[in-house]
Design an enzyme around this catalytic site. Sequence first.
Site, mmCIF file in Angstrom:
data_model
loop_
_atom_site.group_PDB
_atom_site.id
_atom_site.type_symbol
_atom_site.label_atom_id
_atom_site.label_comp_id
_atom_site.label_asym_id
_atom_site.label_seq_id
_atom_site.Cartn_x
_atom_site.Cartn_y
_atom_site.Cartn_z
ATOM 1 C CE LYS A 77 18.200 5.133 8.407
ATOM 2 N NZ LYS A 77 16.767 5.114 8.742
ATOM 3 C CB SER A 152 15.330 6.865 5.591
ATOM 4 O OG SER A 152 15.215 6.329 6.894
ATOM 5 C CB SER A 176 13.047 4.071 7.587
ATOM 6 O OG SER A 176 12.706 5.281 6.981
HETATM 7 N N1 GLN Z 1 9.401 7.772 4.669
HETATM 8 C C1 GLN Z 1 8.995 8.139 5.983
HETATM 9 C C2 GLN Z 1 9.425 9.550 6.282
HETATM 10 O O1 GLN Z 1 10.025 10.147 5.466
HETATM 11 C C3 GLN Z 1 9.546 7.189 6.994
HETATM 12 C C4 GLN Z 1 10.963 7.422 7.307
HETATM 13 C C5 GLN Z 1 11.488 6.616 8.442
HETATM 14 O O2 GLN Z 1 10.868 5.644 8.875
HETATM 15 N N2 GLN Z 1 12.627 7.043 8.955
HETATM 16 O O3 GLN Z 1 9.177 10.072 7.318
#
Ligand code: GLN
Length: 476
Positions: A77, A152, A176
Amino acid sequence: MPHFAYSFSLLQLLFASKKVTTIEVVDQLLQHIETQKNLNAFVNVYDQEIRENAVLVNQKIEQNKGGPLAGMVVGLKDMIAYKDHPLQAGSKILTNYIAPFHATVTERLLAADALIIGHQNCDEFGMGSSSENGYFGTVLNPLDQTRVAGGSSGGSAAAVKAKMCHVSIGTDTGGSVRQPAAFCGLVGLKPSYGRISRHGLVAYASSFDTAGILAHTVEDCASVLEVIAGPDAFDSTASAKEVPCYTNGLHHSARYKVACLEETLSHGGLQPEIKDHTLHGLELLKKAGHQIDNVHFELLKYALPTYYILVNAEASTNLARFDGIRYGYRSSDATTLEEVYIKTRTKGFAKEVKKRIMLGSFVLSASQCETHYIKALKVRNMIKKAMQDILSQYDFIILPTTTTTAFKVNSFVSDPLSMYWSDLYTVLASVAGLPAISLPNGVDQKDLPIGIQVIGNYFEEAKLLTFASHFESIVK
Ligand code: GLN
């Protein structure tokens, strides 16, 4: 030519019997990347370099000197540092930033002879649930290109599903890794907080952030975790606990006590097919001899607000370092120091990130701290304790991974609150710092994958993976 990108453990057998070379495998995966560029899964592909490394690793395999992940093709990532390669966390503000060191995760993968193929697209600084918030544009779901791949770590999930790499390393702050795994029909593991070093991961919310693994099989997750987990002098929050051999006990067949959280299944926002499939999965487990009990978890409704207050607070301080002086992008039309800060941050961050920085600064401000930030910390402890209470009586907690299957691109871009709902079930393990895994659990009427989530006790990844592997075999 057969596909060389399903399960790495199978591929390892082909390597060992000299039926396939790492060079052929890498060629095939690079071709898949080339022909599926429209998915927007990668932000950088290191084709030249991976071809060279594939030759070296192949020689090692031929001499029986290959490391434990020799020939595994891994994507990172765009939040994970790979020395001398760009690192942007999906943000304009890190334009032209080159990582000066390896993340510990990267270092350990390379030492195990894994091959790194590129950096994968994501939401800016990991903030989002659909991979639509990134500077490099939306990632599409390989199973239905009108839909999102989740977020994400959406690029990381899309890349594994579309056979562009064997495994991806994502980051999971509130879901994410698990949510995109569910949206793309993959296995997604978020280990306990502190199991994997965070050194070299771009920070979002430091008391939640963990590296995580996206793969086709539980076994592949276990092989990678074995290599990347463990203590690290560069991260004092990385646990000193010994790393067991996760792949060894995978097929052990114990009978477990499992708690199913009632409030997750009776929730009004849950897509009915996900509820049905979760119940069906529990039924299969019961038939296989496990004890399944319904357990109340009244704090569920506090999980999302607690999570969003705390992560925004942490993000607002973590992202203060992006000031136009130290990293990447700097606004060119600033004339004073203050203007450098203001213009760089105004133009360098996109809307979602700026909103979170403002909300985070708000909840930390002197007049709000007690009623928001401190209160959320207290609720976090309550949630942790309630989860621990359940896990003192049960081996695992089971719940759906997401409230819906992969939604259409643009569904929630102008309605972020609805987007936050999709994190309802994943933030629980994050708030508590517990290990959790999302596993494929059938498809809905549109053939979109459904994920089921298993949460284990602190640092019991070995047991969690064994149970996950058992579930994987009974669902098949
Ligand atoms: N969707 C969640 C957020 O926006 C989790 C994102 C993540 O785990 N990086 O914070």
